[in-house]
Design an enzyme around this catalytic site. Sequence first.
Site, PDB file in Angstrom:
ATOM      1  N   ASN A 109      26.817 -69.116  -5.112  1.00 31.53           N
ATOM      2  CA  ASN A 109      26.394 -67.765  -5.515  1.00 31.53           C
ATOM      3  C   ASN A 109      25.156 -67.319  -4.743  1.00 31.53           C
ATOM      4  OD1 ASN A 109      28.474 -68.042  -7.262  1.00 31.53           O
ATOM      5  ND2 ASN A 109      27.218 -68.287  -9.104  1.00 31.53           N
ATOM      6  N   THR A 154      24.278 -19.039   9.835  1.00 33.51           N
ATOM      7  CA  THR A 154      24.392 -19.372   8.409  1.00 33.51           C
ATOM      8  C   THR A 154      25.736 -18.803   7.981  1.00 33.51           C
ATOM      9  OG1 THR A 154      23.388 -17.325   7.622  1.00 33.51           O
ATOM     10  CG2 THR A 154      21.880 -19.148   8.039  1.00 33.51           C
ATOM     11  N   HIS A 155      26.408 -19.476   7.081  1.00 35.55           N
ATOM     12  CA  HIS A 155      27.748 -19.070   6.648  1.00 35.55           C
ATOM     13  C   HIS A 155      28.721 -18.968   7.829  1.00 35.55           C
ATOM     14  CE1 HIS A 155      25.830 -17.781   2.811  1.00 35.55           C
ATOM     15  NE2 HIS A 155      24.859 -17.401   3.634  1.00 35.55           N
ATOM     16  N   SER A 276      47.969 -33.562  25.065  1.00 36.61           N
ATOM     17  CA  SER A 276      49.088 -33.505  24.123  1.00 36.61           C
ATOM     18  C   SER A 276      50.332 -34.028  24.821  1.00 36.61           C
ATOM     19  CB  SER A 276      49.295 -32.060  23.680  1.00 36.61           C
ATOM     20  OG  SER A 276      50.629 -31.856  23.254  1.00 36.61           O
ATOM     21  N   LYS A 282      46.705 -28.771  26.826  1.00 36.35           N
ATOM     22  CA  LYS A 282      45.729 -29.154  25.801  1.00 36.35           C
ATOM     23  C   LYS A 282      44.693 -30.155  26.275  1.00 36.35           C
ATOM     24  CE  LYS A 282      46.248 -28.629  21.754  1.00 36.35           C
ATOM     25  NZ  LYS A 282      45.740 -27.975  20.627  1.00 36.35           N
ATOM     26  N   ASN A 284      42.043 -32.062  23.898  1.00 31.25           N
ATOM     27  CA  ASN A 284      41.673 -32.141  22.484  1.00 31.25           C
ATOM     28  C   ASN A 284      40.440 -33.010  22.252  1.00 31.25           C
ATOM     29  OD1 ASN A 284      43.880 -30.548  21.669  1.00 31.25           O
ATOM     30  ND2 ASN A 284      45.226 -32.334  21.702  1.00 31.25           N
ATOM     31  N   GLU A 289      36.818 -35.796  16.435  1.00 35.47           N
ATOM     32  CA  GLU A 289      37.616 -35.760  15.198  1.00 35.47           C
ATOM     33  C   GLU A 289      37.631 -37.128  14.523  1.00 35.47           C
ATOM     34  OE1 GLU A 289      40.980 -32.445  16.175  1.00 35.47           O
ATOM     35  OE2 GLU A 289      40.944 -34.215  17.430  1.00 35.47           O
ATOM     36  N   TYR A 316      26.896 -63.663 -11.687  1.00 31.74           N
ATOM     37  CA  TYR A 316      27.955 -63.627 -10.682  1.00 31.74           C
ATOM     38  C   TYR A 316      29.324 -63.478 -11.326  1.00 31.74           C
ATOM     39  CZ  TYR A 316      31.085 -64.894  -6.878  1.00 31.74           C
ATOM     40  OH  TYR A 316      32.086 -64.882  -5.943  1.00 31.74           O
ATOM     41  N   GLN A 321      33.047 -60.862  -4.523  1.00 30.77           N
ATOM     42  CA  GLN A 321      33.603 -61.216  -3.216  1.00 30.77           C
ATOM     43  C   GLN A 321      34.148 -59.970  -2.507  1.00 30.77           C
ATOM     44  OE1 GLN A 321      35.884 -64.952  -2.705  1.00 30.77           O
ATOM     45  NE2 GLN A 321      37.649 -63.625  -2.355  1.00 30.77           N
TER      46      GLN A 321
HETATM   47  N1  ARG Z   1      33.713 -66.518  -1.732  1.00 31.15           N
HETATM   48  C1  ARG Z   1      32.820 -66.264  -2.808  1.00 31.15           C
HETATM   49  C2  ARG Z   1      32.159 -64.861  -2.663  1.00 31.15           C
HETATM   50  O1  ARG Z   1      32.198 -64.308  -1.634  1.00 31.15           O
HETATM   51  C3  ARG Z   1      31.773 -67.291  -2.802  1.00 31.15           C
HETATM   52  C4  ARG Z   1      31.156 -67.557  -4.131  1.00 31.15           C
HETATM   53  C5  ARG Z   1      32.079 -68.242  -5.023  1.00 31.15           C
HETATM   54  N2  ARG Z   1      31.442 -68.606  -6.233  1.00 31.15           N
HETATM   55  C6  ARG Z   1      32.155 -68.867  -7.323  1.00 31.15           C
HETATM   56  N3  ARG Z   1      31.485 -69.161  -8.372  1.00 31.15           N
HETATM   57  N4  ARG Z   1      33.444 -68.804  -7.336  1.00 31.15           N
HETATM   58  O2  ARG Z   1      31.661 -64.318  -3.616  1.00 31.15           O
END
Ligand code: ARG
Length: 460
Positions: A109, A154-155, A276, A282, A284, A289, A316, A321
Amino acid sequence: MKLWGGRFETGPSAVFERFSGSLHFDRRLLAADVRGSQAFARALERAGILNADERGRIVEAFDSILAESRSASFYEGATDEDIHTLVIRKLKEHAGAVADKIHTGRSRNEQVSLDTRLWLRDEIDRTSELLADWMSALLDLANRHPNAVIPGYTHLRRAQAVLWPHYLLAYFEMFARDAERFADARRRTNVLPLGSGALAGSGFPFDRHAIAQDLGFESISLNSMDVSADRDFALDFLYAASTTMLHLSRVAEDWILYSSEEFGWMELGDGVTSGSSLMPQKKNPDSLELIRGKSGRVTGCLYSLMMTVKGLPLTYNRDMQEDKEPLFDAADQLAGSLQMARAVAESVTLRVDVPLAAAAQSWVVATDLAEALARAGTPFHQAHQLVGRLVLESTRSGKVPADWNAASLSRFAPEFTPDIARLLDPLEGMKSREIPGGTGPQAVAEALAEAGRRLERMRP
Ligand code: ARG
């Protein structure tokens, strides 16, 4: 390989493995993961978990893993759950049993937060450089036509005449603020999460300031639960990226219009336009875009992560993820768009006569005339009415400002003295706007020179 499994009787099902695996995208964090883990090995040595020899073998093995990762076969057949798991498996292959100690007092984590921060810090530096390159291209384009005059809108109706550099400097200011937003996002990213454990703080006495110093972090995080739960450093980047893309999108929209047959002021280079398959004539503005289109995509990345984080119970959750793909995608699309916009700006030629004629053929001088009357003593509201009647009369009889002169103007109304008649030329009126931030020629020349100096200071 798995970093867990002891409490399970069977392994994960194929469908769950496929569904939850993140290696195909989080492999992008490999270099950050290795760098963070090398620093962590040194922290383990300082905490007495590894001896110098073990630390040396681990750090060296990580170096070989990084070198190996450049070969095409590195990920072949890998079924690891994520990049952190793969790196530890490789460490075992390279360093043997000692690798089993690398995860002492560390959680994925905090590791995922660490890796993302290390990756993002570099990415912000790269983005900031591309942003400065693009801003420099804007200034070059301003300097190529320092005296050109265009109607400001403007506008989307012709409003008042402005200098071409004044128009471009409006965008320069927007991008300068974007650069500040990235610097701010970098500051909040540049905080060490390691030492937080899974959520409650590590059970080992790491010197967190020493780890921060090792990895170049400015400070350490102050709450372990916050580390496991928080992604707002990534949101800060995504907001800065979205705002930059919105600004690029507005440039794109302007230049798509200005280079159209209807406006006809600007010629885009062949290198940034396409033809095109059916219509031979054309040319473009696809590059612009696409920039405009990608601005929607990047803003979508911001919303995607905001919605992911919204309502997550502390700390967490695996939902988190889902932060990486929008983050990576936004960074890539932004970098590509900045490079594209720069190439477009370098290719642009302004047909200076066309916007000047557009200004002359419309009544962009109306405000100049009304303000001159007010300076000469006519109350502004009456001056506004008087010039309004002049415009109405001209529109009825098909007259443009150049069809009037001092004599005919003073016949129309005696308040129009000969020196006010000079303001029928749009170049004259601008001279009354020498206020700081205005389009007076002197003010603009100074702002342009100052913008160049500011840009130099932005460079690392
Ligand atoms: N792949 C996980 C992520 O990106 C890593 C952490 C996983 N932790 C867990 N307690 N499962 O968040």
